[in-house]
Design a protein around this motif. Structure first.
Motif, PDB file in Angstrom:
ATOM      1  N   ILE A 394       0.861  -1.189   0.000  1.00 13.62           N
ATOM      2  CA  ILE A 394       0.000   0.000   0.000  1.00 13.62           C
ATOM      3  C   ILE A 394       0.889   1.227   0.000  1.00 13.62           C
ATOM      4  N   THR A 395       0.416   2.291  -0.630  1.00 14.22           N
ATOM      5  CA  THR A 395       1.154   3.551  -0.602  1.00 14.22           C
ATOM      6  C   THR A 395       0.154   4.685  -0.457  1.00 14.22           C
ATOM      7  N   GLN A 396       0.571   5.735   0.240  1.00 18.21           N
ATOM      8  CA  GLN A 396      -0.259   6.933   0.340  1.00 18.21           C
ATOM      9  C   GLN A 396       0.140   7.859  -0.790  1.00 18.21           C
ATOM     10  N   VAL A 397      -0.816   8.178  -1.653  1.00 21.14           N
ATOM     11  CA  VAL A 397      -0.492   8.949  -2.845  1.00 21.14           C
ATOM     12  C   VAL A 397      -0.783  10.434  -2.677  1.00 21.14           C
ATOM     13  N   LYS A 398      -1.568  10.820  -1.663  1.00 24.34           N
ATOM     14  CA  LYS A 398      -1.800  12.239  -1.424  1.00 24.34           C
ATOM     15  C   LYS A 398      -2.410  12.431  -0.044  1.00 24.34           C
ATOM     16  N   THR A 399      -2.470  13.687   0.370  1.00 26.57           N
ATOM     17  CA  THR A 399      -3.160  14.067   1.594  1.00 26.57           C
ATOM     18  C   THR A 399      -4.306  15.005   1.216  1.00 26.57           C
ATOM     19  N   ARG A 400      -5.078  15.393   2.236  1.00 26.80           N
ATOM     20  CA  ARG A 400      -6.142  16.403   2.079  1.00 26.80           C
ATOM     21  C   ARG A 400      -7.164  16.039   1.005  1.00 26.80           C
ATOM     22  N   PRO A 401      -7.910  14.946   1.148  1.00 28.77           N
ATOM     23  CA  PRO A 401      -7.900  13.979   2.244  1.00 28.77           C
ATOM     24  C   PRO A 401      -6.849  12.890   2.031  1.00 28.77           C
ATOM     25  N   PRO A 402      -6.496  12.154   3.107  1.00 27.92           N
ATOM     26  CA  PRO A 402      -5.548  11.048   2.948  1.00 27.92           C
ATOM     27  C   PRO A 402      -6.062  10.029   1.933  1.00 27.92           C
ATOM     28  N   THR A 403      -5.233   9.745   0.929  1.00 34.02           N
ATOM     29  CA  THR A 403      -5.638   8.878  -0.180  1.00 34.02           C
ATOM     30  C   THR A 403      -4.597   7.783  -0.367  1.00 34.02           C
ATOM     31  N   PHE A 404      -5.056   6.545  -0.453  1.00 41.51           N
ATOM     32  CA  PHE A 404      -4.164   5.396  -0.482  1.00 41.51           C
ATOM     33  C   PHE A 404      -4.491   4.513  -1.686  1.00 41.51           C
ATOM     34  N   VAL A 405      -3.457   3.833  -2.196  1.00 42.33           N
ATOM     35  CA  VAL A 405      -3.632   2.871  -3.276  1.00 42.33           C
ATOM     36  C   VAL A 405      -3.013   1.548  -2.837  1.00 42.33           C
ATOM     37  N   VAL A 406      -3.777   0.458  -2.971  1.00 41.27           N
ATOM     38  CA  VAL A 406      -3.290  -0.895  -2.686  1.00 41.27           C
ATOM     39  C   VAL A 406      -3.017  -1.581  -4.019  1.00 41.27           C
ATOM     40  N   PHE A 407      -1.840  -2.156  -4.148  1.00 42.94           N
ATOM     41  CA  PHE A 407      -1.480  -2.869  -5.368  1.00 42.94           C
ATOM     42  C   PHE A 407      -1.553  -4.374  -5.114  1.00 42.94           C
ATOM     43  N   GLY A 408      -2.082  -5.099  -6.074  1.00 40.61           N
ATOM     44  CA  GLY A 408      -2.190  -6.547  -5.926  1.00 40.61           C
ATOM     45  C   GLY A 408      -2.756  -7.181  -7.176  1.00 40.61           C
ATOM     46  N   THR A 409      -3.036  -8.469  -7.094  1.00 40.05           N
ATOM     47  CA  THR A 409      -3.587  -9.205  -8.231  1.00 40.05           C
ATOM     48  C   THR A 409      -5.057  -9.521  -7.988  1.00 40.05           C
ATOM     49  N   ARG A 410      -5.833  -9.513  -9.077  1.00 40.82           N
ATOM     50  CA  ARG A 410      -7.281  -9.794  -9.056  1.00 40.82           C
ATOM     51  C   ARG A 410      -8.026  -8.893  -8.073  1.00 40.82           C
ATOM     52  N   VAL A 411      -7.559  -7.658  -7.909  1.00 41.03           N
ATOM     53  CA  VAL A 411      -8.195  -6.762  -6.939  1.00 41.03           C
ATOM     54  C   VAL A 411      -9.600  -6.355  -7.377  1.00 41.03           C
ATOM     55  N   ASP A 412      -9.931  -6.529  -8.672  1.00 43.68           N
ATOM     56  CA  ASP A 412     -11.278  -6.205  -9.126  1.00 43.68           C
ATOM     57  C   ASP A 412     -12.316  -7.143  -8.526  1.00 43.68           C
ATOM     58  N   GLN A 413     -11.879  -8.294  -7.979  1.00 42.38           N
ATOM     59  CA  GLN A 413     -12.800  -9.257  -7.368  1.00 42.38           C
ATOM     60  C   GLN A 413     -12.909  -9.077  -5.852  1.00 42.38           C
ATOM     61  N   LEU A 414     -12.233  -8.068  -5.325  1.00 45.23           N
ATOM     62  CA  LEU A 414     -12.253  -7.844  -3.884  1.00 45.23           C
ATOM     63  C   LEU A 414     -13.604  -7.251  -3.478  1.00 45.23           C
ATOM     64  N   PRO A 415     -14.309  -7.831  -2.518  1.00 44.79           N
ATOM     65  CA  PRO A 415     -15.625  -7.306  -2.136  1.00 44.79           C
ATOM     66  C   PRO A 415     -15.508  -5.989  -1.376  1.00 44.79           C
ATOM     67  N   ASP A 416     -16.582  -5.178  -1.424  1.00 45.84           N
ATOM     68  CA  ASP A 416     -16.590  -3.899  -0.713  1.00 45.84           C
ATOM     69  C   ASP A 416     -16.400  -4.083   0.782  1.00 45.84           C
ATOM     70  N   SER A 417     -16.855  -5.220   1.309  1.00 46.96           N
ATOM     71  CA  SER A 417     -16.721  -5.451   2.751  1.00 46.96           C
ATOM     72  C   SER A 417     -15.250  -5.498   3.167  1.00 46.96           C
ATOM     73  N   TYR A 418     -14.376  -6.005   2.288  1.00 50.38           N
ATOM     74  CA  TYR A 418     -12.950  -6.058   2.634  1.00 50.38           C
ATOM     75  C   TYR A 418     -12.342  -4.654   2.579  1.00 50.38           C
ATOM     76  N   ARG A 419     -12.793  -3.838   1.651  1.00 46.94           N
ATOM     77  CA  ARG A 419     -12.333  -2.448   1.609  1.00 46.94           C
ATOM     78  C   ARG A 419     -12.724  -1.732   2.898  1.00 46.94           C
ATOM     79  N   ARG A 420     -13.964  -1.959   3.368  1.00 50.07           N
ATOM     80  CA  ARG A 420     -14.403  -1.335   4.623  1.00 50.07           C
ATOM     81  C   ARG A 420     -13.585  -1.845   5.796  1.00 50.07           C
ATOM     82  N   TYR A 421     -13.250  -3.152   5.771  1.00 50.10           N
ATOM     83  CA  TYR A 421     -12.416  -3.709   6.840  1.00 50.10           C
ATOM     84  C   TYR A 421     -11.068  -2.992   6.904  1.00 50.10           C
TER      85      TYR A 421
END
Length: 452
Positions: A394-421
């Motif tokens: 994971i990397t923080q790409v900006k502030t105001r507001p804090p914005t993060f990007v997670v890199f990985g494989t098959r992330v398009d199949q990740l459910p919204d519940s895991y993002r909330r977690y």
């Protein structure tokens, strides 16, 4: 403020340099045409790529001509741009493959001191894969495949540019520390008509600066006022009351509402003022949701507390309703105030400065990824159809507001519940105040994915 890192886009004519330039700056600043040689002078612009900020230079197509001719003088401008840049982005036409001029440009770039990234453009789908593979022969590292016109390969471009244009953490912190003492807090007061916004502004300023009265809708324009609270600068914005759009027929009120919404977009912290004698209404939740969607820090202030009935049950009822109605951002500060008597008005400013600090916070890469590894180990992502989703970093790409990007494989199949977690875990473990956080997932394009 430190200068932004600079990226120079170079290549032979008509490989898509100006198209990529326009995509990076987010505007059609550079002329684009199918004819080669449209660009002659260097053009510069401020670019953003998934939160990375840098200066980008569009250069003329590199041609091997006499220095006294027009193409020769254009080439000299290109050479000067590369010498001044932190990194050169060498574009080739992925569909056409390497040409003798590409090889000549590569020899020139190899002889210089500027780092080089090779990108095979016009590679939408897999059209440029053969050209990308050919580009290994240039001896400038692993080429990436992009499509400037269609926006493909942006994640790979981000990962390639990041080591050269991402400023160090201490540089960010130093820059923000230097700005903090003199940077005013941008604070907007919003709410339904007659909630007491102008009265609150007058109380903060200590003077009758705004016209007030029992009539709803006195304020029409958003009024910006610069002042100081306890020696700290504040840019305060009083806005027109926001009613439900379906109820607005008057053109002037529509304009006033649009002006108030623009004030939200330009604020850092927004105080949503509620009338405690009327409680929380659906329109209040709509305004709060808009503030959060815009990524602004939010404070709920229950005004007219000095005349509110059944105060304790009202306060608890509002908090419960907010928890249900604003599930995307729990724990928003709720303050009981009176603009008329001055009760808790200073508390609004104190909380606003605290939220601004959290809203501007940058978390070090090391701390962020230590948390990330622990969070993923404690609750691994699911495996749809038995195929693992692998989250790499994971990397923080900006502030105001804090914005993060997670890199990985098959992330398009990740459910919204895991993002909330992940967001809830981040807030809890990294002790982030209740400000909007943005989290997205990216996966580099793999040309072999379709063959599995």
């Amino acid at each position: 403020m430190p200068r932004l890192p600079t990226v120079a886009i170079v290549g032979r004519p008509n490989v898509g340099k100006s198209t990529l330039f326009n995509r990076l700056v987010g505007k059609r600043l550079a002329l684009v045409d199918d004819r080669p040689g449209v660009t002659r002078d260097r053009r510069e612009g401020d670019a953003k790529l998934l939160g990375l900020e840098f200066r980008v230079m569009d250069t003329a197509g590199y041609e091997d001509e006499d220095p006294h001719t027009l193409p020769g003088r254009m080439r000299q401008q290109t050479e000067a741009a590369v010498r001044a840049a932190d990194v050169a982005l060498f574009l080739i036409d992925g569909r056409e493959g390497l040409t003798p001029l590409d090889e000549e440009i590569a020899r020139w770039l190899r002889a210089g001191q500027t780092p080089v990234i090779v990108a095979a453009n016009k590679a939408e789908g897999n059209a440029g894969e053969s050209g990308r593979l050919e580009a290994f022969a240039l001896g400038l590292g692993e080429p990436i495949a992009i499509s400037a016109e269609h926006g493909e390969g942006i994640v790979d471009l981000f990962e390639s540019l990041r080591p050269f244009v991402e400023r160090e953490e201490d540089e960010f912190e130093e820059e923000e520390d230097e700005e903090d003492p003199g940077r005013p807090l941008k604070l907007a007061i919003v709410g339904r008509p007659n909630a007491g916004k102008s009265t609150l502004v007058n109380r903060m300023l200590g003077e009758e600066r705004m016209i007030t009265g029992p009539e709803a809708g006195i304020t029409r324009d958003s009024i910006t006022l610069d002042w100081e609270w306890n020696g700290r600068p504040v840019r305060l914005v009083d806005t027109a009351g926001l009613r439900k759009r379906a109820k607005i027929e008057d053109k002037l009120e529509k304009l006033s509402g649009a002006d108030a919404r623009r004030s939200i977009e330009h604020a850092e912290v927004v105080v949503l003022l509620l009338d405690a004698t009327r409680g929380l209404e659906a329109q209040d939740l709509r305004i709060a949701d808009h503030v959060i969607e815009e990524g602004r820090a939010l404070i709920i202030a229950l005004n007219k507390w000095d005349v509110a009935e059944h105060a304790s049950s009202l306060f608890n009822g509002v908090k419960r309703a907010l928890e249900e109605g604003l599930s995307q951002l729990r724990g928003v500060p709720v303050l009981a105030i009176s603009a008329k008597t001055g009760k808790a008005v200073d508390d609004v400013l104190k909380v606003a400065f605290d939220l601004r600090e959290s809203w501007s916070r940058r978390i070090s890469t090391g701390e962020l990824n230590r948390w990330f590894e622990h969070a993923v180990d404690a609750n691994p992502p699911p495996a749809p159809s038995g195929r693992r989703i692998k989250l790499r970093y994971i990397t923080q790409v900006k502030t105001r507001p804090p914005t993060f990007v997670v890199f990985g494989t098959r992330v398009d199949q990740l459910p919204d519940s895991y993002r909330r977690y992940l967001l809830n875990s981040m807030r809890r473990d990294l002790k982030i105040e209740p400000v909007p956080l943005r989290l997205s997932f990216r996966a580099p394009k793999n040309p072999f994915d379709d063959r599995r």
